[in-house]
Design a protein around this motif. Structure first.
Motif, PDB file in Angstrom:
ATOM      1  N   ILE A 114       0.841  -1.201   0.000  1.00 20.88           N
ATOM      2  CA  ILE A 114       0.000   0.000   0.000  1.00 20.88           C
ATOM      3  C   ILE A 114       0.872   1.246   0.000  1.00 20.88           C
ATOM      4  O   ILE A 114       0.656   2.189  -0.768  1.00 20.88           O
ATOM      5  N   LEU A 115       1.882   1.263   0.861  1.00 15.39           N
ATOM      6  CA  LEU A 115       2.755   2.433   0.952  1.00 15.39           C
ATOM      7  C   LEU A 115       3.567   2.621  -0.322  1.00 15.39           C
ATOM      8  O   LEU A 115       3.739   3.743  -0.802  1.00 15.39           O
ATOM      9  N   ARG A 122       2.676   8.924   3.708  1.00  9.98           N
ATOM     10  CA  ARG A 122       1.450   8.637   4.449  1.00  9.98           C
ATOM     11  C   ARG A 122       1.707   7.781   5.677  1.00  9.98           C
ATOM     12  O   ARG A 122       0.814   7.596   6.500  1.00  9.98           O
ATOM     13  N   ILE A 123       2.925   7.254   5.818  1.00  4.28           N
ATOM     14  CA  ILE A 123       3.184   6.377   6.954  1.00  4.28           C
ATOM     15  C   ILE A 123       3.010   7.115   8.279  1.00  4.28           C
ATOM     16  O   ILE A 123       2.742   6.508   9.310  1.00  4.28           O
ATOM     17  N   LEU A 162      13.076   6.721   8.655  1.00  3.27           N
ATOM     18  CA  LEU A 162      12.164   5.625   8.342  1.00  3.27           C
ATOM     19  C   LEU A 162      11.696   5.687   6.893  1.00  3.27           C
ATOM     20  O   LEU A 162      11.623   4.664   6.199  1.00  3.27           O
ATOM     21  N   LEU A 163      11.399   6.883   6.411  1.00  5.42           N
ATOM     22  CA  LEU A 163      10.984   7.026   5.016  1.00  5.42           C
ATOM     23  C   LEU A 163      12.091   6.573   4.065  1.00  5.42           C
ATOM     24  O   LEU A 163      11.828   5.941   3.042  1.00  5.42           O
ATOM     25  N   GLU A 167      11.680   3.596   1.340  1.00  9.12           N
ATOM     26  CA  GLU A 167      11.930   3.884  -0.073  1.00  9.12           C
ATOM     27  C   GLU A 167      12.984   2.934  -0.631  1.00  9.12           C
ATOM     28  O   GLU A 167      12.887   2.476  -1.777  1.00  9.12           O
ATOM     29  N   LEU A 168      13.989   2.612   0.188  1.00 15.49           N
ATOM     30  CA  LEU A 168      15.008   1.652  -0.235  1.00 15.49           C
ATOM     31  C   LEU A 168      14.361   0.313  -0.562  1.00 15.49           C
ATOM     32  O   LEU A 168      14.660  -0.303  -1.594  1.00 15.49           O
ATOM     33  N   TRP A 169      13.441  -0.152   0.306  1.00 14.36           N
ATOM     34  CA  TRP A 169      12.812  -1.449   0.056  1.00 14.36           C
ATOM     35  C   TRP A 169      11.927  -1.394  -1.184  1.00 14.36           C
ATOM     36  O   TRP A 169      11.925  -2.326  -1.990  1.00 14.36           O
ATOM     37  N   CYS A 170      11.163  -0.309  -1.339  1.00 15.52           N
ATOM     38  CA  CYS A 170      10.274  -0.208  -2.503  1.00 15.52           C
ATOM     39  C   CYS A 170      11.058  -0.254  -3.804  1.00 15.52           C
ATOM     40  O   CYS A 170      10.629  -0.869  -4.784  1.00 15.52           O
ATOM     41  N   ASN A 171      12.220   0.406  -3.820  1.00 15.66           N
ATOM     42  CA  ASN A 171      13.010   0.501  -5.047  1.00 15.66           C
ATOM     43  C   ASN A 171      14.010  -0.638  -5.201  1.00 15.66           C
ATOM     44  O   ASN A 171      14.394  -0.987  -6.323  1.00 15.66           O
TER      45      ASN A 171
END
Length: 211
Positions: A114-115, A122-123, A162-163, A167-171
């Motif tokens: 979702i994030l 939005r977290i 934390l953001l 972002e590292l995990w998403c990318n």
């Protein structure tokens, strides 16, 4: 003697159930695709709710998606609270929260998707992680654990770290998130005022076992 809280009537229960069904359906849609292409009709159908009932609860799709993100994050924040129950040191709670959030992809994949599909910022929206982070920062400052003079700066450090992890995990989902989270927690604690040695100790201390 206090009076017991009145039981909700059938109409109120059904109304709450309908709203929650829409929120659950929206969470699924957000996790799958980000929701941009999903119509209100499709979401209502997935929730097994009549289209007319949708507008009894939400003004439109953005309103529903905001509620879905808030619902998912509140669920996750409660899980973090339960995992860190009994940890009294706010500095250790900050480190634990950062490290557990880095494991969100494995423990709560729907919320992580979702994030990634919406907005990572939005977290800290709504009543999920935001008040918990504020609580830990304020308690750490009051106890003298954190020496940052301005709580807004302290929260900005925590939120930004934390953001960056998410972002590292998403990318780069193949990245070693545990290693990155430990390093980030250590850096954040040091910037908040802990000595390098104590920041390192707390950041890499074994997390409390899951219940």
């Amino acid at each position: 003697m206090p009076m017991p809280a009145p039981r909700r009537n059938r109409f109120e229960r059904r109304r709450a159930e309908t709203r929650q069904a829409l929120v659950r359906a929206a969470r699924q849609v957000l996790a799958e695709s980000g929701g941009a292409s999903a119509s209100i009709h499709a979401i209502a159908e997935r929730a097994d709710v009549g289209l007319g009932s949708f507008y009894n609860h939400f003004a439109g799709k953005p309103d529903l998606f905001d509620a879905a993100v808030a619902d998912a994050l509140e669920e996750y924040a409660q899980a973090v609270d339960e995992r860190l129950h009994g940890v009294d040191d706010p500095a250790e709670r900050v480190a634990g929260g950062v490290r557990l959030s880095a494991r969100m992809a494995a423990s709560y994949p729907e919320i992580m998707q979702i994030l990634c599909h919406s907005q990572l910022g939005r977290i800290y929206a709504g009543d999920g992680l935001a008040p918990r982070a504020k609580r830990d920062v304020e308690q750490g400052m009051a106890a003298g654990r954190f020496t940052v003079a301005d709580p807004v700066i302290a929260l900005t450090l925590l939120n930004g770290g934390l953001l960056a992890l998410l972002e590292l995990w998403c990318n780069q989902p193949e990245a070693d998130s545990d290693q990155a989270a430990g390093a980030m927690a250590e850096t954040i604690l040091h910037m908040l005022g802990l000595s390098p040695d104590e920041a390192r100790d707390l950041a890499w201390r074994p997390l409390p076992a899951a219940a």
